[in-house]
Scaffold this motif. Structure first.
Motif, PDB file in Angstrom:
ATOM      1  N   ALA A  76      -0.326  -4.068   5.214  1.00 32.36           N
ATOM      2  CA  ALA A  76       0.651  -4.305   4.142  1.00 32.36           C
ATOM      3  C   ALA A  76      -0.049  -4.494   2.803  1.00 32.36           C
ATOM      4  O   ALA A  76       0.477  -4.094   1.758  1.00 32.36           O
ATOM      5  N   MET A  77      -1.222  -5.085   2.815  1.00 31.81           N
ATOM      6  CA  MET A  77      -1.972  -5.278   1.570  1.00 31.81           C
ATOM      7  C   MET A  77      -2.413  -3.939   0.991  1.00 31.81           C
ATOM      8  O   MET A  77      -2.364  -3.726  -0.223  1.00 31.81           O
ATOM      9  N   PHE A  78      -2.840  -3.024   1.857  1.00 28.82           N
ATOM     10  CA  PHE A  78      -3.220  -1.693   1.391  1.00 28.82           C
ATOM     11  C   PHE A  78      -2.008  -0.950   0.845  1.00 28.82           C
ATOM     12  O   PHE A  78      -2.083  -0.306  -0.206  1.00 28.82           O
ATOM     13  N   ALA A  79      -0.882  -1.040   1.538  1.00 33.56           N
ATOM     14  CA  ALA A  79       0.335  -0.370   1.075  1.00 33.56           C
ATOM     15  C   ALA A  79       0.781  -0.936  -0.265  1.00 33.56           C
ATOM     16  O   ALA A  79       1.168  -0.189  -1.169  1.00 33.56           O
ATOM     17  N   ALA A  80       0.700  -2.247  -0.412  1.00 25.31           N
ATOM     18  CA  ALA A  80       1.108  -2.885  -1.669  1.00 25.31           C
ATOM     19  C   ALA A  80       0.157  -2.512  -2.794  1.00 25.31           C
ATOM     20  O   ALA A  80       0.592  -2.185  -3.902  1.00 25.31           O
ATOM     21  N   ARG A  81      -1.134  -2.556  -2.519  1.00 24.12           N
ATOM     22  CA  ARG A  81      -2.122  -2.267  -3.557  1.00 24.12           C
ATOM     23  C   ARG A  81      -2.012  -0.846  -4.075  1.00 24.12           C
ATOM     24  O   ARG A  81      -2.168  -0.568  -5.252  1.00 24.12           O
ATOM     25  N   TYR A  82      -1.714   0.109  -3.175  1.00 19.24           N
ATOM     26  CA  TYR A  82      -1.629   1.517  -3.562  1.00 19.24           C
ATOM     27  C   TYR A  82      -0.191   1.968  -3.821  1.00 19.24           C
ATOM     28  O   TYR A  82       0.073   3.157  -3.917  1.00 19.24           O
ATOM     29  N   ASN A  83       0.739   1.006  -3.930  1.00 18.92           N
ATOM     30  CA  ASN A  83       2.123   1.264  -4.308  1.00 18.92           C
ATOM     31  C   ASN A  83       2.814   2.252  -3.364  1.00 18.92           C
ATOM     32  O   ASN A  83       3.568   3.119  -3.800  1.00 18.92           O
ATOM     33  N   LYS A  84       2.578   2.121  -2.085  1.00 23.66           N
ATOM     34  CA  LYS A  84       3.183   2.989  -1.071  1.00 23.66           C
ATOM     35  C   LYS A  84       4.384   2.257  -0.479  1.00 23.66           C
ATOM     36  O   LYS A  84       4.334   1.680   0.602  1.00 23.66           O
ATOM     37  N   ASP A  97       3.455  -9.174   8.806  1.00 26.46           N
ATOM     38  CA  ASP A  97       3.512 -10.552   8.307  1.00 26.46           C
ATOM     39  C   ASP A  97       3.020 -10.564   6.867  1.00 26.46           C
ATOM     40  O   ASP A  97       1.817 -10.459   6.605  1.00 26.46           O
ATOM     41  N   LEU A  98       3.939 -10.695   5.935  1.00 25.22           N
ATOM     42  CA  LEU A  98       3.597 -10.646   4.513  1.00 25.22           C
ATOM     43  C   LEU A  98       2.988 -11.939   3.992  1.00 25.22           C
ATOM     44  O   LEU A  98       2.506 -11.991   2.870  1.00 25.22           O
ATOM     45  N   SER A  99       3.002 -12.962   4.813  1.00 29.80           N
ATOM     46  CA  SER A  99       2.408 -14.237   4.375  1.00 29.80           C
ATOM     47  C   SER A  99       0.911 -14.315   4.671  1.00 29.80           C
ATOM     48  O   SER A  99       0.239 -15.233   4.211  1.00 29.80           O
ATOM     49  N   MET A 100       0.386 -13.343   5.405  1.00 37.39           N
ATOM     50  CA  MET A 100      -1.051 -13.333   5.705  1.00 37.39           C
ATOM     51  C   MET A 100      -1.850 -13.150   4.424  1.00 37.39           C
ATOM     52  O   MET A 100      -1.400 -12.490   3.491  1.00 37.39           O
ATOM     53  N   LYS A 101      -3.054 -13.735   4.407  1.00 35.50           N
ATOM     54  CA  LYS A 101      -3.918 -13.657   3.226  1.00 35.50           C
ATOM     55  C   LYS A 101      -5.197 -12.900   3.553  1.00 35.50           C
ATOM     56  O   LYS A 101      -5.669 -12.916   4.687  1.00 35.50           O
ATOM     57  N   ASN A 105     -10.490 -13.053  -0.877  1.00 34.28           N
ATOM     58  CA  ASN A 105      -9.857 -13.694  -2.040  1.00 34.28           C
ATOM     59  C   ASN A 105      -8.654 -14.555  -1.691  1.00 34.28           C
ATOM     60  O   ASN A 105      -8.101 -15.207  -2.563  1.00 34.28           O
ATOM     61  N   LYS A 106      -8.224 -14.493  -0.444  1.00 29.83           N
ATOM     62  CA  LYS A 106      -7.041 -15.241   0.000  1.00 29.83           C
ATOM     63  C   LYS A 106      -5.783 -14.807  -0.754  1.00 29.83           C
ATOM     64  O   LYS A 106      -4.949 -15.612  -1.126  1.00 29.83           O
ATOM     65  N   TYR A 107      -5.646 -13.474  -0.968  1.00 26.88           N
ATOM     66  CA  TYR A 107      -4.471 -12.920  -1.626  1.00 26.88           C
ATOM     67  C   TYR A 107      -3.486 -12.407  -0.585  1.00 26.88           C
ATOM     68  O   TYR A 107      -3.878 -11.905   0.467  1.00 26.88           O
ATOM     69  N   ALA A 118       1.271  -2.338  -9.201  1.00 30.61           N
ATOM     70  CA  ALA A 118       2.088  -1.513  -8.313  1.00 30.61           C
ATOM     71  C   ALA A 118       3.527  -2.022  -8.404  1.00 30.61           C
ATOM     72  O   ALA A 118       3.996  -2.778  -7.573  1.00 30.61           O
ATOM     73  N   THR A 119       4.216  -1.598  -9.450  1.00 30.54           N
ATOM     74  CA  THR A 119       5.520  -2.180  -9.784  1.00 30.54           C
ATOM     75  C   THR A 119       6.578  -1.957  -8.705  1.00 30.54           C
ATOM     76  O   THR A 119       7.355  -2.863  -8.411  1.00 30.54           O
ATOM     77  N   GLU A 120       6.612  -0.774  -8.108  1.00 29.90           N
ATOM     78  CA  GLU A 120       7.614  -0.507  -7.076  1.00 29.90           C
ATOM     79  C   GLU A 120       7.381  -1.392  -5.854  1.00 29.90           C
ATOM     80  O   GLU A 120       8.319  -1.963  -5.302  1.00 29.90           O
ATOM     81  N   ALA A 121       6.144  -1.500  -5.444  1.00 31.01           N
ATOM     82  CA  ALA A 121       5.814  -2.354  -4.295  1.00 31.01           C
ATOM     83  C   ALA A 121       6.098  -3.813  -4.624  1.00 31.01           C
ATOM     84  O   ALA A 121       6.649  -4.552  -3.795  1.00 31.01           O
ATOM     85  N   LEU A 122       5.766  -4.231  -5.822  1.00 29.25           N
ATOM     86  CA  LEU A 122       6.011  -5.607  -6.231  1.00 29.25           C
ATOM     87  C   LEU A 122       7.505  -5.909  -6.261  1.00 29.25           C
ATOM     88  O   LEU A 122       7.942  -6.965  -5.785  1.00 29.25           O
ATOM     89  N   ASN A 123       8.299  -4.987  -6.784  1.00 28.95           N
ATOM     90  CA  ASN A 123       9.756  -5.176  -6.804  1.00 28.95           C
ATOM     91  C   ASN A 123      10.313  -5.294  -5.389  1.00 28.95           C
ATOM     92  O   ASN A 123      11.168  -6.137  -5.115  1.00 28.95           O
ATOM     93  N   TYR A 124       9.818  -4.452  -4.487  1.00 29.17           N
ATOM     94  CA  TYR A 124      10.276  -4.510  -3.098  1.00 29.17           C
ATOM     95  C   TYR A 124       9.896  -5.849  -2.456  1.00 29.17           C
ATOM     96  O   TYR A 124      10.723  -6.503  -1.817  1.00 29.17           O
ATOM     97  N   LEU A 125       8.662  -6.266  -2.642  1.00 29.57           N
ATOM     98  CA  LEU A 125       8.194  -7.510  -2.035  1.00 29.57           C
ATOM     99  C   LEU A 125       8.927  -8.735  -2.587  1.00 29.57           C
ATOM    100  O   LEU A 125       9.257  -9.656  -1.834  1.00 29.57           O
ATOM    101  N   THR A 126       9.188  -8.744  -3.875  1.00 30.85           N
ATOM    102  CA  THR A 126       9.922  -9.885  -4.446  1.00 30.85           C
ATOM    103  C   THR A 126      11.376  -9.894  -4.010  1.00 30.85           C
ATOM    104  O   THR A 126      11.979 -10.948  -3.939  1.00 30.85           O
ATOM    105  N   SER A 127      11.924  -8.735  -3.703  1.00 32.71           N
ATOM    106  CA  SER A 127      13.316  -8.677  -3.236  1.00 32.71           C
ATOM    107  C   SER A 127      13.466  -9.251  -1.826  1.00 32.71           C
ATOM    108  O   SER A 127      14.558  -9.620  -1.415  1.00 32.71           O
ATOM    109  N   LEU A 128      12.362  -9.356  -1.097  1.00 34.84           N
ATOM    110  CA  LEU A 128      12.404  -9.888   0.264  1.00 34.84           C
ATOM    111  C   LEU A 128      12.391 -11.403   0.294  1.00 34.84           C
ATOM    112  O   LEU A 128      12.662 -12.018   1.328  1.00 34.84           O
TER     113      LEU A 128
END
Length: 129
Positions: A76-84, A97-101, A105-107, A118-128
């Motif tokens: 999920a981190m790779f998908a978010a980072r590359y806006n997929k 599990d989106l709560s994993m770090k 860097n513990k991100y 990655a605005t599209e991925a960020l919008n999707y993640l915040t909508s959850l």
């Protein structure tokens, strides 16, 4: 003739000097640029980075763990980072599990999306939330 030779030599020296000055590698930033080395990255995360939704779906069907880290980061981190976003939705649908770090860097995936703009991925993640 002498003028021609001097002009060619001067042009050659200028090109060499210019090339050396414009192509500097800063070792400090090198690790940030190449933070994913393809030879160390698992094939599941490579498919995610490419945005190959069909391949990601097939690998999940074959039993790939949607939370297994590669290079210290979850799929999920790779998908978010590359806006997929489509891949990210697929991972969430299959139990990511989106709560994993991340290990280093513990991100979270959301933080990776934020840091990489990655605005599209960020919008999707915040909508959850």
């Amino acid at each position: 003739m002498k003028k021609s030779i001097i002009t060619v030599v001067f042009a050659f020296i200028s090109c060499i000097t210019f090339a050396n000055n414009t192509y500097e590698i800063n070792p400090k930033n090198l690790s940030e640029i190449n933070w994913e080395k393809n030879e160390d990255l698992n094939s599941f995360c490579k498919a995610i980075m490419k945005g190959d939704t069909k391949m990601v779906q097939q690998l999940i069907e074959f039993g790939e763990d949607v939370n297994k880290k590669s290079l210290g980061k979850t799929p999920a981190m790779f998908a978010a980072r590359y806006n997929k976003v489509e891949v990210l939705k697929l991972l969430v649908k299959n139990g990511a599990d989106l709560s994993m770090k991340s290990d280093k860097n513990k991100y979270t995936a959301q933080k990776f999306a934020e840091l990489s703009n990655a605005t599209e991925a960020l919008n999707y993640l915040t909508s959850l939330e």
